[in-house]
Scaffold this motif. Structure first.
Motif, short mmCIF file in Angstrom:
data_model
loop_
_atom_site.label_atom_id
_atom_site.label_comp_id
_atom_site.label_asym_id
_atom_site.label_seq_id
_atom_site.Cartn_x
_atom_site.Cartn_y
_atom_site.Cartn_z
N ASP A 42 -70.82 -61.52 -93.49
CA ASP A 42 -72.08 -61.97 -92.91
C ASP A 42 -72.42 -61.31 -91.57
O ASP A 42 -73.40 -61.71 -90.94
CB ASP A 42 -72.07 -63.50 -92.76
CG ASP A 42 -72.11 -64.20 -94.11
OD1 ASP A 42 -72.75 -63.66 -95.04
OD2 ASP A 42 -71.48 -65.26 -94.24
N PRO A 44 -74.01 -58.67 -89.04
CA PRO A 44 -75.18 -57.79 -89.14
C PRO A 44 -74.71 -56.34 -89.25
O PRO A 44 -73.62 -55.99 -88.78
CB PRO A 44 -75.94 -58.04 -87.83
CG PRO A 44 -74.92 -58.60 -86.89
CD PRO A 44 -73.89 -59.30 -87.74
N SER A 46 -73.84 -52.88 -88.45
CA SER A 46 -73.50 -52.26 -87.17
C SER A 46 -72.35 -51.29 -87.41
O SER A 46 -71.70 -51.34 -88.45
CB SER A 46 -73.07 -53.33 -86.16
OG SER A 46 -71.84 -53.92 -86.56
#
Length: 190
Positions: A42, A44, A46
């Motif tokens: 979960d 983001p 990156s």
């Protein structure tokens, strides 16, 4: 015994040092993989998430290879016999549980590799050895394999809970040697 029969050696009392090392290395790796998998899912998008996914894939390939070695060792080395006090149902549960664990230790990394291939992300082991894609890029297949990978991991968690629970039951309630014969640092007696 007739001259054509081969003497059968008695079952060992404890697991070999090699079996123990493989068991505990896989246990540590599996728990790290599960934890990392749920953690990174979960996050983001990156550079950190991409790095974690790479580490997860490296560890998954390593777990797969260790599982293959572990199975090879298991097929060529007789394990200790189950205690005579175990019921037929408990023996069946132990055998089915171990079979399920071995199957999942192979199926989960393969499903992850297939998923990665279908999603268009090649697996490069330790950032050095590119592994071949197992399927062509296919978004729908990638999503299906992601669902499968998650489901297999959930099944593994359930089996691990049963495996650990059974080992603790044998140790603290039944007071037999099921757990102690796999503990590190214990030498095989036979």
């Amino acid at each position: 015994m007739n001259s054509l029969s081969t003497p059968v050696s008695p079952a060992p009392v404890r697991y070999t040092a090699t079996a123990k090392v493989l068991h505990w290395l896989l246990a540590l790796l599996i728990f790290a993989l599960i934890g990392l998998g749920f953690y990174m899912h979960d996050l983001p998008l990156s550079p950190e998430k991409l790095q974690l996914y790479s580490w997860h894939k490296w560890a998954g390939v390593s777990a797969f290879l260790l599982a293959v070695i572990r199975l090879g060792w298991r097929f060529t080395h007789q394990p200790p016999a189950l205690p005579a006090s175990m019921s037929a149902a408990q023996r069946l549960a132990a055998h089915v549980g171990h079979l399920g664990l071995y199957a999942l230790m192979l199926a989960i990394p393969l499903s992850g590799w297939l998923m990665s291939s279908a999603k268009g992300f090649q697996t490069v082991w330790f950032g050095v050895l590119p592994l071949p894609d197992l399927v062509a890029k296919d978004k729908a297949l990638g999503e299906l394999l992601a669902t499968l990978h998650l489901g297999l991991n959930q099944a593994l968690l359930a089996l691990l809970a049963g495996h650990i629970g059974a080992a603790l039951k044998h140790h603290f309630i039944d007071r037999d040697d099921i757990l102690t014969r796999m503990l590190p640092g214990r030498r095989p007696l036979a």
